[in-house]
Design a protein around this motif. Structure first.
Motif, mmCIF file in Angstrom:
data_model
loop_
_atom_site.group_PDB
_atom_site.id
_atom_site.type_symbol
_atom_site.label_atom_id
_atom_site.label_comp_id
_atom_site.label_asym_id
_atom_site.label_seq_id
_atom_site.Cartn_x
_atom_site.Cartn_y
_atom_site.Cartn_z
ATOM 1 N N LYS A 107 -5.007 8.681 0.339
ATOM 2 C CA LYS A 107 -4.761 8.673 -1.110
ATOM 3 C C LYS A 107 -3.264 8.683 -1.404
ATOM 4 O O LYS A 107 -2.787 7.977 -2.293
ATOM 5 C CB LYS A 107 -5.423 9.897 -1.757
ATOM 6 N N MET A 110 -1.601 5.340 -0.312
ATOM 7 C CA MET A 110 -1.961 4.260 -1.231
ATOM 8 C C MET A 110 -0.945 4.124 -2.371
ATOM 9 O O MET A 110 -0.659 3.018 -2.832
ATOM 10 C CB MET A 110 -3.353 4.536 -1.808
ATOM 11 N N ARG A 111 -0.370 5.251 -2.786
ATOM 12 C CA ARG A 111 0.539 5.237 -3.938
ATOM 13 C C ARG A 111 1.922 4.687 -3.619
ATOM 14 O O ARG A 111 2.606 4.193 -4.507
ATOM 15 C CB ARG A 111 0.676 6.667 -4.513
ATOM 16 N N LEU A 197 -5.821 -0.480 2.006
ATOM 17 C CA LEU A 197 -4.421 -0.240 1.657
ATOM 18 C C LEU A 197 -3.749 -1.513 1.143
ATOM 19 O O LEU A 197 -3.017 -1.492 0.157
ATOM 20 C CB LEU A 197 -3.654 0.291 2.879
ATOM 21 N N GLU A 198 -4.011 -2.607 1.821
ATOM 22 C CA GLU A 198 -3.393 -3.873 1.443
ATOM 23 C C GLU A 198 -3.838 -4.316 0.051
ATOM 24 O O GLU A 198 -3.028 -4.826 -0.741
ATOM 25 C CB GLU A 198 -3.742 -4.954 2.462
ATOM 26 N N GLU A 199 -5.110 -4.096 -0.241
ATOM 27 C CA GLU A 199 -5.681 -4.536 -1.516
ATOM 28 C C GLU A 199 -5.592 -3.461 -2.603
ATOM 29 O O GLU A 199 -6.035 -3.701 -3.731
ATOM 30 C CB GLU A 199 -7.145 -4.923 -1.311
ATOM 31 N N LYS A 200 -5.048 -2.293 -2.244
ATOM 32 C CA LYS A 200 -5.004 -1.158 -3.170
ATOM 33 C C LYS A 200 -6.407 -0.782 -3.649
ATOM 34 O O LYS A 200 -6.626 -0.434 -4.816
ATOM 35 C CB LYS A 200 -4.102 -1.466 -4.378
ATOM 36 N N ASN A 201 -7.351 -0.831 -2.730
ATOM 37 C CA ASN A 201 -8.745 -0.501 -3.025
ATOM 38 C C ASN A 201 -9.068 0.835 -2.370
ATOM 39 O O ASN A 201 -9.471 0.896 -1.201
ATOM 40 C CB ASN A 201 -9.659 -1.603 -2.498
ATOM 41 N N LEU A 202 -8.870 1.906 -3.120
ATOM 42 C CA LEU A 202 -9.029 3.251 -2.581
ATOM 43 C C LEU A 202 -10.459 3.521 -2.120
ATOM 44 O O LEU A 202 -10.679 4.071 -1.037
ATOM 45 C CB LEU A 202 -8.616 4.286 -3.629
#
Length: 220
Positions: A107, A110-111, A197-202
């Motif tokens: 988490k 990701m930011r 992570l690449e797609e920002k899909n938590l």
């Protein structure tokens, strides 16, 4: 050595760190100077310094002196290993702690994860069909550590590195008894974690982390 002498040396070093007199990489005063300044015998100074070296606070360099190190991971690794040997914990316990830390680390990462950190994680992805077994073990560890490293949280890293070291034997044994299909499945979970992570899909990433550790628990 009397406790009061031991703590006198420790408290003096801590005070030097607090006021900025010494920083990571800095050289401590000689045993003679410490003895004179603190009114503590040379043998007591040496014993206190050895104790600080054992916990990773300082590093002793032959012929050069003692330097502030602040590397506690080795001491934690030994402590975790002993806890396993004494059956105070087992690999399931450790795996669950690794899962909890990695979920939170994901988490945070990701930011703020950088392009280079993404590349570092991607470089740890492997195909079990094409990779030597020992490399598969190495890349597995590197993959999970890289995620935590991407948080920039030094405290997390100081916990995760020793946990990863202790789990090296577990990882090896787990992969040895896993079928090629199960190893490919673990590799696919790694891919999904990376893509999250690449797609920002938590949600995608967290789901893959949980699925990965669920399979690890089944294989133990």
């Amino acid at each position: 050595m009397e406790n009061k002498e031991y703590f006198k040396v420790i408290e003096y070093i801590k005070e030097q760190m607090k006021n900025g007199t010494i920083q990571i990489g800095g050289k401590l005063e000689t045993e003679r100077k410490l003895s004179e300044k603190l009114g503590v015998s040379r043998p007591s100074i040496r014993e206190a310094l050895k104790s600080m070296e054992n916990i990773g606070l300082i590093e002793s360099k032959q012929g050069s002196g003692n330097y502030l190190l602040g590397d506690f991971s080795k001491n934690l690794t030994e402590s975790f290993s002993l806890m396993l040997l004494m059956k105070q914990v087992d690999y399931v316990d450790i795996t669950e702690v690794r899962r909890a830390i990695e979920l939170e680390a994901y988490k945070i990462a990701m930011r703020s994860i950088s392009d280079q950190q993404l590349k570092d994680i991607k470089s740890c992805l492997v195909n079990p069909l094409n990779e030597r077994f020992e490399n598969e073990i190495l890349f597995d560890r590197s993959f999970h550590v890289a995620i935590v490293k991407a948080t920039g949280n030094g405290f997390m890293m100081n916990i995760v590195e020793p946990l990863a070291s202790v789990c090296e034997e577990l990882i090896e044994e787990t992969l040895k008894k896993a079928t090629i299909e199960e190893r490919e499945q673990l590799a696919q979970f790694h891919m999904q974690i990376y893509l999250g992570l690449e797609e920002k899909n938590l949600e995608k990433g967290l789901s893959a982390i949980n699925a990965h550790y669920d399979l690890i628990n089944q294989l133990q």
